[in-house]
Scaffold this motif. Sequence first.
Motif, PDB file in Angstrom:
ATOM      1  N   UNK A  97       0.789  -1.256  -0.054  1.00 40.03           N
ATOM      2  CA  UNK A  97      -0.128  -0.047  -0.003  1.00 40.03           C
ATOM      3  C   UNK A  97       0.895   1.030  -0.051  1.00 40.03           C
ATOM      4  N   UNK A  98       0.952   1.803  -0.995  1.00 40.72           N
ATOM      5  CA  UNK A  98       1.791   3.182  -1.271  1.00 40.72           C
ATOM      6  C   UNK A  98       1.701   4.160  -0.522  1.00 40.72           C
ATOM      7  N   UNK A  99       0.487   4.352   0.350  1.00 37.25           N
ATOM      8  CA  UNK A  99       0.362   5.294   1.286  1.00 37.25           C
ATOM      9  C   UNK A  99       0.565   5.024   2.572  1.00 37.25           C
ATOM     10  N   UNK A 100       1.072   3.746   2.718  1.00 41.99           N
ATOM     11  CA  UNK A 100       1.496   3.145   4.235  1.00 41.99           C
ATOM     12  C   UNK A 100       2.879   2.931   4.301  1.00 41.99           C
ATOM     13  N   UNK A 101       3.711   4.011   4.454  1.00 38.94           N
ATOM     14  CA  UNK A 101       5.028   3.690   4.732  1.00 38.94           C
ATOM     15  C   UNK A 101       5.653   2.983   5.898  1.00 38.94           C
ATOM     16  N   UNK A 102       4.717   3.023   6.980  1.00 41.46           N
ATOM     17  CA  UNK A 102       5.048   2.449   8.137  1.00 41.46           C
ATOM     18  C   UNK A 102       5.013   0.940   8.048  1.00 41.46           C
ATOM     19  N   UNK A 103       5.602   0.295   8.921  1.00 45.90           N
ATOM     20  CA  UNK A 103       5.442  -1.166   9.154  1.00 45.90           C
ATOM     21  C   UNK A 103       4.850  -1.491  10.638  1.00 45.90           C
ATOM     22  N   UNK A 104       4.480  -2.643  10.715  1.00 47.42           N
ATOM     23  CA  UNK A 104       4.045  -3.116  12.107  1.00 47.42           C
ATOM     24  C   UNK A 104       5.146  -4.208  12.258  1.00 47.42           C
ATOM     25  N   UNK A 105       5.713  -4.015  13.468  1.00 46.66           N
ATOM     26  CA  UNK A 105       6.981  -5.040  13.514  1.00 46.66           C
ATOM     27  C   UNK A 105       6.734  -5.765  15.229  1.00 46.66           C
ATOM     28  N   UNK A 106       5.547  -6.370  15.398  1.00 46.48           N
ATOM     29  CA  UNK A 106       5.501  -6.756  16.626  1.00 46.48           C
ATOM     30  C   UNK A 106       6.210  -8.328  16.565  1.00 46.48           C
ATOM     31  N   UNK A 107       7.153  -8.217  17.645  1.00 40.78           N
ATOM     32  CA  UNK A 107       8.118  -9.230  17.547  1.00 40.78           C
ATOM     33  C   UNK A 107       7.409 -10.798  18.053  1.00 40.78           C
TER      34      UNK A 107
ATOM     35  N   UNK B  59      13.067  -8.491  21.595  1.00 41.13           N
ATOM     36  CA  UNK B  59      13.426  -7.544  20.533  1.00 41.13           C
ATOM     37  C   UNK B  59      14.601  -7.757  19.490  1.00 41.13           C
ATOM     38  N   UNK B  60      15.726  -7.756  20.277  1.00 44.52           N
ATOM     39  CA  UNK B  60      16.998  -8.258  19.698  1.00 44.52           C
ATOM     40  C   UNK B  60      16.784  -9.283  18.828  1.00 44.52           C
ATOM     41  N   UNK B  61      16.413 -10.590  19.408  1.00 43.20           N
ATOM     42  CA  UNK B  61      16.363 -12.057  18.798  1.00 43.20           C
ATOM     43  C   UNK B  61      15.654 -11.810  17.490  1.00 43.20           C
ATOM     44  N   UNK B  62      14.406 -11.141  17.683  1.00 40.90           N
ATOM     45  CA  UNK B  62      13.586 -10.867  16.416  1.00 40.90           C
ATOM     46  C   UNK B  62      14.133 -10.092  15.369  1.00 40.90           C
ATOM     47  N   UNK B  63      14.829  -9.197  15.664  1.00 40.50           N
ATOM     48  CA  UNK B  63      15.515  -8.266  14.355  1.00 40.50           C
ATOM     49  C   UNK B  63      16.562  -9.035  13.911  1.00 40.50           C
ATOM     50  N   UNK B  64      17.364  -9.789  14.681  1.00 35.45           N
ATOM     51  CA  UNK B  64      18.474 -10.642  14.145  1.00 35.45           C
ATOM     52  C   UNK B  64      17.665 -11.470  13.153  1.00 35.45           C
TER      53      UNK B  64
END
Length: 182
Positions: free
Chosen positions: A71-81, A112-117
């Motif tokens: 969705x071009x108007x949605x630059x955000x992302x949800x990052x629920x770990x 969160x650290x483990x998720x992002x890795x």
Amino acid sequence: MFNYKSMLTQLKNLIFNILFPPICLICGKYLEEVEAAGLICGGCLESLPLSTAFSCPACGARRLSLYKLCHKNSALVLAAAAPYSYEPIKTLIWQLKFQNKRFAANPIAVILKRYLKNLDFDPQEFHAIIPIPLHKSRRTMRGFNQSEIIAEKFISGNDDKFPPLDTKILIRTKNTEPQTEK
């Protein structure tokens, strides 16, 4: 040169750990020395159902990259770990937010650290880590902002080159109803 202050700090920590041994905030098991800082045991950390991708806030679709937008108007992302419905995650968040157990931010930061890795994520591409602000009346009532504490724990002692924490860029102007009362 002998450092008395360092020796006293180590002695204080040793006595504290003997009287109050660190336990996992999820299962209550006594922690090994390498687990103590995160306040979560290896077994609980391994059993967490971590998300494997970012998601689109407009439709919920998995986004394997931060840069592929559905969705071009949605630059955000949800990052629920991990899913909030998972009881151990819910317990950690409740301990932090409503029981004033600020140390519960440690295992959340570890998660969160483990998720992002596990994701295609390069922290050096970003300018700042921005915790979601609380309205000033809620911050006054609670005494702290839980997302700010988690963000501080997340970037502290991190081997990766994370951008600095910016707590001034966003301001909450509307005092919304707490999620627990919806």
